[in-house]
Design a protein around this motif. Structure first.
Motif, short mmCIF file in Angstrom:
data_model
loop_
_atom_site.label_atom_id
_atom_site.label_comp_id
_atom_site.label_asym_id
_atom_site.label_seq_id
_atom_site.Cartn_x
_atom_site.Cartn_y
_atom_site.Cartn_z
N UNK A 45 8.00 -8.96 -2.63
CA UNK A 45 7.09 -7.98 -2.07
C UNK A 45 7.62 -6.58 -2.46
N UNK A 46 6.73 -5.73 -2.99
CA UNK A 46 7.18 -4.39 -3.38
C UNK A 46 7.16 -3.43 -2.19
N UNK A 47 7.71 -2.24 -2.40
CA UNK A 47 7.85 -1.26 -1.32
C UNK A 47 6.50 -0.86 -0.72
N UNK A 48 5.48 -0.68 -1.55
CA UNK A 48 4.17 -0.29 -1.04
C UNK A 48 3.60 -1.37 -0.13
N UNK A 49 3.74 -2.61 -0.52
CA UNK A 49 3.26 -3.71 0.32
C UNK A 49 4.01 -3.75 1.65
N UNK A 50 5.30 -3.48 1.61
CA UNK A 50 6.09 -3.46 2.85
C UNK A 50 5.62 -2.33 3.76
N UNK A 51 5.40 -1.14 3.21
CA UNK A 51 4.93 -0.01 4.02
C UNK A 51 3.56 -0.32 4.61
N UNK A 52 2.67 -0.90 3.81
CA UNK A 52 1.34 -1.27 4.32
C UNK A 52 1.44 -2.31 5.43
N UNK A 53 2.33 -3.28 5.25
CA UNK A 53 2.54 -4.29 6.29
C UNK A 53 3.08 -3.68 7.58
N UNK A 54 4.04 -2.76 7.44
CA UNK A 54 4.61 -2.10 8.62
C UNK A 54 3.58 -1.19 9.29
N UNK A 55 2.71 -0.58 8.48
CA UNK A 55 1.65 0.26 9.05
C UNK A 55 0.67 -0.59 9.86
N UNK A 56 0.27 -1.71 9.32
CA UNK A 56 -0.63 -2.61 10.04
C UNK A 56 0.04 -3.13 11.31
N UNK A 57 1.29 -3.50 11.20
CA UNK A 57 2.05 -3.97 12.36
C UNK A 57 2.13 -2.87 13.43
N UNK A 58 2.34 -1.64 13.02
CA UNK A 58 2.39 -0.51 13.95
C UNK A 58 1.08 -0.37 14.71
N UNK A 59 -0.03 -0.46 13.98
CA UNK A 59 -1.34 -0.33 14.62
C UNK A 59 -1.57 -1.46 15.63
N UNK A 60 -1.21 -2.66 15.25
CA UNK A 60 -1.41 -3.81 16.15
C UNK A 60 -0.55 -3.69 17.40
N UNK A 61 0.72 -3.36 17.22
CA UNK A 61 1.62 -3.26 18.37
C UNK A 61 1.32 -2.05 19.25
N UNK A 62 0.61 -1.07 18.71
CA UNK A 62 0.24 0.12 19.49
C UNK A 62 -0.97 -0.13 20.38
N UNK A 63 -1.75 -1.16 20.10
CA UNK A 63 -2.99 -1.39 20.83
C UNK A 63 -2.83 -1.51 22.35
#
Length: 124
Positions: free
Chosen positions: A1-19
């Motif tokens: 997994x490249x860095x961009x994919x990791x950042x996108x995954x962490x961004x999505x995870x942030x949104x989900x956990x913020x709900x």
């Protein structure tokens, strides 16, 4: 997994956990906004959340321990919330403090889950 994919995954995870926080705080935030905007209701523009969660995803990708994640998240939220206090007379201190603590907790949770999903790494 490249860095961009990791950042996108962490961004999505942030949104989900913020709900849950967003849901729980929604009534208080609506009241705060109404007080600040002279009884005008809140107009949510969801597109604005995209750069916020991308920034959180990038921030988390640069951190390698839970305590540092907590401090980075709390400091990020402190900058936002206490700028609101400087700007708006009616922005409540209690909310700035609670939201700042949530920022630390959210960021450390995202880091912890991200480690277990292979999106970030612990102490190098």
């Amino acid at each position: 997994m490249n860095d961009l994919q990791k950042v996108l995954g962490l961004a999505l995870l942030s949104a989900i956990l913020d709900l849950p926080w967003l849901y729980i705080q929604a009534p208080a935030v609506k009241d705060i906004v109404r007080d600040i905007q002279a009884d005008r209701s809140m107009n949510v523009r969801l597109w604005g959340a995209v750069p916020v969660y991308l920034a959180i995803g990038y921030l988390v990708s640069q951190i390698h321990s839970a305590p540092r994640a907590f401090l980075a998240g709390m400091c990020t939220y402190v900058v936002y919330d206490f700028t609101q206090i400087v700007t708006f007379d009616k922005y409540p201190v209690w909310f700035a403090m609670a939201d700042s603590l949530w920022g630390g907790l959210l960021t450390s949770l995202v880091w912890w889950v991200g480690v277990h999903l292979g999106l970030t790494t612990p102490n190098r």
